[in-house]
Design a protein around this motif. Structure first.
Motif, PDB file in Angstrom:
ATOM      1  N   SER A 161      -5.281  40.272   5.268  1.00  0.00           N
ATOM      2  CA  SER A 161      -6.005  40.600   6.665  1.00  0.00           C
ATOM      3  C   SER A 161      -5.375  39.707   7.940  1.00  0.00           C
ATOM      4  O   SER A 161      -5.479  40.034   8.954  1.00  0.00           O
ATOM      5  CB  SER A 161      -7.475  40.173   6.621  1.00  0.00           C
ATOM      6  OG  SER A 161      -7.595  38.873   6.631  1.00  0.00           O
ATOM      7  N   ALA A 162      -4.428  38.856   7.615  1.00  0.00           N
ATOM      8  CA  ALA A 162      -3.826  38.010   8.756  1.00  0.00           C
ATOM      9  C   ALA A 162      -2.919  38.939   9.590  1.00  0.00           C
ATOM     10  O   ALA A 162      -2.171  40.004   9.153  1.00  0.00           O
ATOM     11  CB  ALA A 162      -3.014  36.889   8.038  1.00  0.00           C
ATOM     12  N   ARG A 163      -2.987  38.791  10.924  1.00  0.00           N
ATOM     13  CA  ARG A 163      -1.899  39.584  11.768  1.00  0.00           C
ATOM     14  C   ARG A 163      -0.823  38.765  11.926  1.00  0.00           C
ATOM     15  O   ARG A 163      -0.720  37.498  12.077  1.00  0.00           O
ATOM     16  CB  ARG A 163      -2.782  39.556  13.184  1.00  0.00           C
ATOM     17  CG  ARG A 163      -3.989  40.321  13.053  1.00  0.00           C
ATOM     18  CD  ARG A 163      -4.907  40.083  14.731  1.00  0.00           C
ATOM     19  NE  ARG A 163      -4.814  38.649  14.985  1.00  0.00           N
ATOM     20  CZ  ARG A 163      -5.033  38.406  16.225  1.00  0.00           C
ATOM     21  NH1 ARG A 163      -4.992  39.323  17.369  1.00  0.00           N
ATOM     22  NH2 ARG A 163      -5.190  37.175  16.510  1.00  0.00           N
ATOM     23  N   VAL A 164       0.317  39.491  11.821  1.00  0.00           N
ATOM     24  CA  VAL A 164       1.490  38.867  11.573  1.00  0.00           C
ATOM     25  C   VAL A 164       2.516  39.183  12.596  1.00  0.00           C
ATOM     26  O   VAL A 164       2.589  40.201  13.384  1.00  0.00           O
ATOM     27  CB  VAL A 164       2.088  39.048  10.268  1.00  0.00           C
ATOM     28  CG1 VAL A 164       3.543  38.325  10.268  1.00  0.00           C
ATOM     29  CG2 VAL A 164       1.376  38.423   9.179  1.00  0.00           C
ATOM     30  N   GLY A 165       3.227  38.243  13.284  1.00  0.00           N
ATOM     31  CA  GLY A 165       4.246  38.414  14.242  1.00  0.00           C
ATOM     32  C   GLY A 165       5.771  38.210  13.634  1.00  0.00           C
ATOM     33  O   GLY A 165       5.807  37.083  12.859  1.00  0.00           O
ATOM     34  N   PHE A 166       6.701  38.659  14.049  1.00  0.00           N
ATOM     35  CA  PHE A 166       7.993  38.322  13.461  1.00  0.00           C
ATOM     36  C   PHE A 166       9.033  38.326  14.627  1.00  0.00           C
ATOM     37  O   PHE A 166       9.180  39.233  15.639  1.00  0.00           O
ATOM     38  CB  PHE A 166       8.520  39.363  12.585  1.00  0.00           C
ATOM     39  CG  PHE A 166       9.698  38.626  11.767  1.00  0.00           C
ATOM     40  CD1 PHE A 166       9.496  37.864  10.452  1.00  0.00           C
ATOM     41  CD2 PHE A 166      10.853  38.688  12.409  1.00  0.00           C
ATOM     42  CE1 PHE A 166      10.572  37.518   9.680  1.00  0.00           C
ATOM     43  CE2 PHE A 166      11.999  38.330  11.553  1.00  0.00           C
ATOM     44  CZ  PHE A 166      11.714  37.541  10.242  1.00  0.00           C
ATOM     45  N   ILE A 167       9.697  37.460  15.058  1.00  0.00           N
ATOM     46  CA  ILE A 167      10.605  37.349  16.182  1.00  0.00           C
ATOM     47  C   ILE A 167      12.125  37.127  15.767  1.00  0.00           C
ATOM     48  O   ILE A 167      12.480  36.030  14.895  1.00  0.00           O
ATOM     49  CB  ILE A 167      10.150  35.760  16.886  1.00  0.00           C
ATOM     50  CG1 ILE A 167       8.854  36.317  17.657  1.00  0.00           C
ATOM     51  CG2 ILE A 167      11.212  35.624  18.081  1.00  0.00           C
ATOM     52  CD1 ILE A 167       8.094  34.971  18.411  1.00  0.00           C
ATOM     53  N   GLY A 168      13.125  37.774  16.136  1.00  0.00           N
ATOM     54  CA  GLY A 168      14.422  37.997  16.010  1.00  0.00           C
ATOM     55  C   GLY A 168      14.597  39.018  14.793  1.00  0.00           C
ATOM     56  O   GLY A 168      14.314  38.941  13.613  1.00  0.00           O
TER      57      GLY A 168
END
Length: 293
Positions: A2-9
């Protein structure tokens, strides 16, 4: 999950990692300095954000894979971290010890969690979820990230409580790899000068003595001169060599061959016929011999 995940790059490595997370069905937000590089990731369901702050705002855990210290320093400035309070940032880039420590201070001041988790493996390994991940920082924070790290890698190595320790391990691994490239270049050049087929030599070398992926993978690239597209660039190789040099200066460790290796990478980077190749292309500098150096 359920975790909301971000990815940068979303460079070559970051795109492979982010795509794997998107294909796993995670709710994923992404950001890249240059828009338009995340097409495949976005097609797989990720949502592109306008700023780093937007990624933090919409995510519980943010992963990043940026090219160097300067890119990381610019991305995670104070305004970008305003939205990071209570969030966790997992930095997977290869960074200097100083930058890793500075980032820990910035995140702590912003009320955000921070761990370092650089990776071992090329983009195809990332796409298969078979990376080795070297993690350091609070054990509680690593526990929090581990279910998602398990999607990206086959093993998480916990090397210490200080995030900079993970970066030191990655710097050490890459310094060893640089020497493997040098040894491969020298030994292949030697047997080629005696009329031995270099591909056969690599087969003998990797069957009898050096069975690791560095020798089998990079040995094949060097023997076949297949340096493009670059899985890891000459410029990044020189950056990692510089990180090892800076770490040795800071820690008082001796690296006697670092100046020789710097000369190899510098010559390759300054040659338009070599500069766009994989970092293993330093073998071509060796093949030329001292007269061309």
């Amino acid at each position: 999950m359920s975790a909301r995940v971000g990815f940068i790059g979303l460079g070559t490595m970051g795109s492979a990692m982010a795509l794997r997370l998107a294909k796993a069905g995670l709710e994923l937000r992404v950001w890249n300095r240059s828009r338009g590089k995340g097409g495949e990731v976005i097609a797989a369901g990720a949502i592109e954000c306008d700023t780093v702050a937007d990624v933090f705002e919409a995510s519980d855990i943010v992963f990043s894979m940026l090219a160097n210290d300067a890119a990381v320093d610019a991305a995670f400035d104070a305004p970008s971290l305003d939205a990071a309070s209570g969030k966790l940032h997992v930095n997977m880039a290869t960074l200097s010890l100083k930058t890793s420590r500075d980032l820990l201070d910035r995140h702590t001041a912003a009320g955000a969690g921070y761990i370092s988790a650089p990776v071992l493996g090329r983009p195809n390994v990332a796409a298969a979820g078979q990376l080795n991940i070297v993690a350091a920082g609070s054990a509680e924070l690593i526990d929090r990230a581990e279910p998602i790290l398990a999607i990206l890698g086959k093993q998480v190595w916990r090397v210490g409580d200080d995030p900079a320790q993970a970066n030191l391990v990655k710097i050490g691994v890459n310094y060893n790899l640089i020497h493997a490239l040098q040894a491969l270049g020298e030994s292949l050049s030697l047997v080629e000068h005696g009329g031995v087929d270099s591909r056969m030599f690599v087969d003998i070398l990797t069957d009898a003595a050096f069975t690791g992926s560095a020798y089998t993978g990079y040995g094949a690239l060097i023997a076949s001169r297949e340096y493009r597209p670059a899985g890891f660039s000459v410029e990044l190789g020189l950056k990692d060599l510089s990180l090892a040099e800076a770490a040795s200066d800071e820690l008082g460790a001796s690296l006697p061959t670092v100046s020789i290796m710097r000369g190899m990478f510098t010559e390759a980077l300054n040659d338009p016929d070599l500069s766009d190749g994989d970092w293993s292309i330093i073998a071509e500098v060796i093949r030329r011999g001292p007269a061309a150096a």
